[in-house]
Design a protein around this motif. Structure first.
Motif, PDB file in Angstrom:
ATOM      1  N   UNK A   1       8.304 -24.136 -29.085  1.00  0.00           N
ATOM      2  CA  UNK A   1       7.910 -23.239 -30.134  1.00  0.00           C
ATOM      3  C   UNK A   1       8.894 -22.292 -30.429  1.00  0.00           C
TER       4      UNK A   1
ATOM      5  N   UNK B   1      -5.156 -15.551 -27.590  1.00  0.00           N
ATOM      6  CA  UNK B   1      -4.180 -16.057 -28.089  1.00  0.00           C
ATOM      7  C   UNK B   1      -3.742 -17.556 -27.831  1.00  0.00           C
ATOM      8  N   UNK B   2      -4.134 -18.105 -26.661  1.00  0.00           N
ATOM      9  CA  UNK B   2      -4.133 -19.380 -26.401  1.00  0.00           C
ATOM     10  C   UNK B   2      -5.054 -20.385 -26.839  1.00  0.00           C
TER      11      UNK B   2
ATOM     12  N   UNK C   1      -7.870 -21.848 -29.764  1.00  0.00           N
ATOM     13  CA  UNK C   1      -7.990 -22.280 -31.061  1.00  0.00           C
ATOM     14  C   UNK C   1      -9.457 -21.868 -31.692  1.00  0.00           C
TER      15      UNK C   1
ATOM     16  N   UNK D   1       2.953 -23.299 -31.872  1.00  0.00           N
ATOM     17  CA  UNK D   1       3.068 -22.929 -30.374  1.00  0.00           C
ATOM     18  C   UNK D   1       1.805 -23.860 -29.726  1.00  0.00           C
ATOM     19  N   UNK D   2       0.692 -24.270 -30.605  1.00  0.00           N
ATOM     20  CA  UNK D   2      -0.418 -25.100 -30.345  1.00  0.00           C
ATOM     21  C   UNK D   2      -0.560 -26.425 -30.996  1.00  0.00           C
ATOM     22  N   UNK D   3      -1.108 -27.111 -30.446  1.00  0.00           N
ATOM     23  CA  UNK D   3      -1.617 -28.263 -31.216  1.00  0.00           C
ATOM     24  C   UNK D   3      -2.838 -27.906 -31.883  1.00  0.00           C
TER      25      UNK D   3
ATOM     26  N   UNK E   1      -1.840 -17.590 -34.497  1.00  0.00           N
ATOM     27  CA  UNK E   1      -0.534 -17.256 -35.099  1.00  0.00           C
ATOM     28  C   UNK E   1       0.020 -18.610 -35.562  1.00  0.00           C
TER      29      UNK E   1
END
Lengths: 442, 442
Positions: A93, A151-152, A154, A301-303, A325
């Motif tokens: 990312x 922050x990890x 969804x 940074x994430x799907x 984010x």
């Protein structure tokens, strides 16, 4: 307060009073638990091995999306139904940069219709905020998580999904791959016989189609309930003989008496139709296209992921869940005319087209009585205030709020008890303006 | 062929003949379509807007897991049912290093029971391989994708999930957090009255519990069908009064007449019970723990995910889907005693405990008539051959095959028409040995 800020606030007041997209029955007046009292971690939802019966959150939707359970559900949609990935890819990312400013907590504003001032910090719990991100000049100046989110994690984007569907459509229009003046039936022949057949792509994009379709959740005979049944990913009951999936349902929507293009009407089926149009034009489903055009390229940074119907069609009108984010990256793309991390992901004209807004007259006719000058364009809400602000919005308080004048983007995930944003706007829109003013003076 | 390789091949032949974990009815003799003929892309599953009725893959499981549809499904589990993320976190992945060797395609071997040689390359389609990764001395020497899979996709790991559940348990044992000699009822009091109550944790880990439980898919009254109903994430029918979810089902499993510890019996309910034990001890569900202990720390490039029951409990016995290279990282951890990217994720003793194998006598008693010297330890299959090989295995051909002597790890995802690995082993196990020999001579 500057005179331009005052004018903006007045516009917002009118805007908020009538701005009630996608009202759902869920949670309406169901509870007076505060944000802290309804904190899903504190309430113990889905904790324990086994989870006690009174702490379980399960199908059906009437249970899992009721308040206060909904405050857990908004971070766990995929654990309750099938979903399709919006892949970020497998590379590194691109980290966002920080210039945190804790003084924002003390920024004061007057909620709409109130004489008492409120601090930014207090607005967060007033709005049942799960995640709040403020970007200024490309840097994160404020970031906080609460409730079910970290922050990890969804969070459900709800109707902000529509704005991403609209964004993809606008990209295709600017690239010359989608003719906004084409009649829908020329692109989706299956829709012949439905209200959409004779509408133009642009009318679908701006929701000025004329549809005999009610999203009045208080009416048990409203079309929205037939739609919901069709859209459910759960296997249909044996005696069910209605439409199965978004595509079959859309074919049943009939035209209302007025002409297309005359009035704005906020109806989710337009977004689903736009998703179908996009898939016909590109040969890709919405989750795949959103990945290929945006998620794979923005340094995510994430799907993300999208809910699907029983036939695997992603819900273009409201199915997205994503990290805070990563929606911040979407906000930066919109603020910076399609550019992020030094790369131009789509032409600048895409954003200027959206920001210019839609047909104000059509918007006015839709019955938003006190709204002066707002509009809806390519599934984005355009404020037409002197900051040129525009927004993606979803029920229960989701927003991507872009203020080009202040070079500010605000992303909020929340789980307000009422679906109606009109109840959340009084403690939100003036707060955003106050933060914009604060940042502009820095 | 060296004498040690010959001896290994002989052991493998016996092994394969009787090695039939988790036989399912799905696909048994249902088709003679070859790998190429049944390629899911070519067959057009789930393509089109809308997807034609005869190309749809939907609930129920009897449809979506039938061959050849299953060749699509193994890459799309999350689109058919609810799942829980196994998060890789939000940082940069640690890329794997490459030393590709295309000559591996030409490595020859004799399939078990055959006199004709076959090339490695031909074994891939013989086994309906979707993804194949060979690691030698920590580097990728071979990598290929086919069918529904690509390097950004995820594939069902099926019963390889058990080996990860067993790995987590073994980690907790070595760390002193889980007593392998404790009776299960002292950790999971809800299991009092079930067969598991009086078994030790170790007996559950090694599947030497004595259970009146049949996984004979050919018998419509077999326990597996009651289990499947209980485990389904779909809402139960109104007249259903059986157990709901893994935890409720496990409480109903009764003891068989023999004592615990006497015989090996490959039964998925042991893995689900082990998952419950682990959650009781750690306070975390299996998906969260797998993320925290492994996925977050191994430099993974993709999130994994696990299917869940209707109450959100991850399927510890078979629910994982993951990327091919991420399972390669798991293989490296097992090859290198818990170390990857210069970091020790768990004590070396965890691997040596597993590799030492389980009770061969108990394994022999289970009725694997021609098997000489194999065993099952902490939910890994231990070959006890002169290469010290051990493996995770899942129906339809999934494997993580670790050969410490050759410093080789093989990961295979596949969608062989028959669930039974005994039908896939003849063109797999000798192939792995041939590649090991080839790599050792390099």
């Amino acid at each position: 307060m500057s005179s331009s800020t005052t004018k903006a606030a007045a516009t917002l007041a009118a805007f908020a009073a009538t701005f009630s997209p996608f009202i759902s029955a869920s949670g309406e007046g169901a509870s007076v638990l505060s944000a802290s009292e309804s904190n899903p971690i504190k309430l113990g939802w889905m904790q324990g091995f086994p989870v006690p019966d009174d702490k379980l959150i399960m199908q059906p939707e009437s249970d899992f999306f009721s308040f206060p359970k909904m405050r857990w559900t908004v971070c766990h949609i995929r654990e309750l139904m099938p979903t399709k990935e919006v892949s970020r890819g497998i590379g590194a990312p691109v980290p966002m940069t920080y210039a945190l400013d804790s003084a924002i907590d003390e920024v004061k504003f007057k909620p709409l219709g109130s004489e008492k001032t409120m601090s930014w910090k207090d607005s967060l719990s007033a709005n049942y905020t799960d995640g709040m991100l403020i970007l200024h000049k490309g840097k994160i100046v404020y970031e906080t998580y609460s409730g079910c989110l970290n922050d990890m994690g969804k969070h459900a984007a709800m109707s902000m999904t529509k704005s991403l569907t609209g964004l993809l459509a606008e990209i295709l229009v600017v690239e010359g791959k989608l003719d906004p003046n084409a009649k829908v039936e020329t692109i989706v022949p299956e829709l012949k016989g439905s209200a959409f057949a004779s509408a133009t792509v642009r009318q679908v994009m701006d929701m000025t189609t004329s549809l005999k379709y009610s999203e009045n959740y208080a009416d048990p005979n409203a079309d929205i309930w037939v739609y919901s049944k069709a859209a459910s990913p759960l296997p249909k009951a044996k005696d069910y003989d209605g439409p199965n999936g978004y595509f079959e349902y859309l074919q049943t929507v009939k035209k209302d008496s007025i002409s297309h293009g005359e009035a704005f009407g906020y109806k989710t089926v337009n977004s689903d139709t736009l998703g179908w149009i996009i898939s016909k034009v590109t040969g890709k489903d919405m989750a795949t296209l959103l990945s290929e055009r945006i998620w794979l390229k923005m340094g995510a940074e994430q799907d993300g992921y999208m809910t699907v119907d029983a036939k695997g069609v992603p819900f273009a009108g409201g199915g997205l869940s994503a990290g805070l984010r990563d929606l911040g990256r979407i906000g930066l793309l919109m603020l910076n005319g399609g550019e992020i991390n030094g790369q131009q992901l789509f032409p600048k004209k895409v954003v200027t087209n959206i920001q210019a807004g839609g047909d104000k007259k059509a918007f006015e006719k839709a019955g938003y009585k006190t709204l002066e000058g707002g509009s809806y364009r390519s599934m984005w809400w355009v404020m037409h205030n002197d900051h040129g602000a525009f927004a993606a919005r979803g029920v229960h308080g989701q927003t991507i709020y872009v203020d080009p004048t202040a070079e500010m983007v605000i992303i909020r995930f929340s789980s307000f008890p009422s679906a109606s944003n009109s109840k959340i706007d009084p403690t939100s829109l003036p707060a955003y303006q106050a933060v914009a003013s604060y940042l502009m003076k820095k």
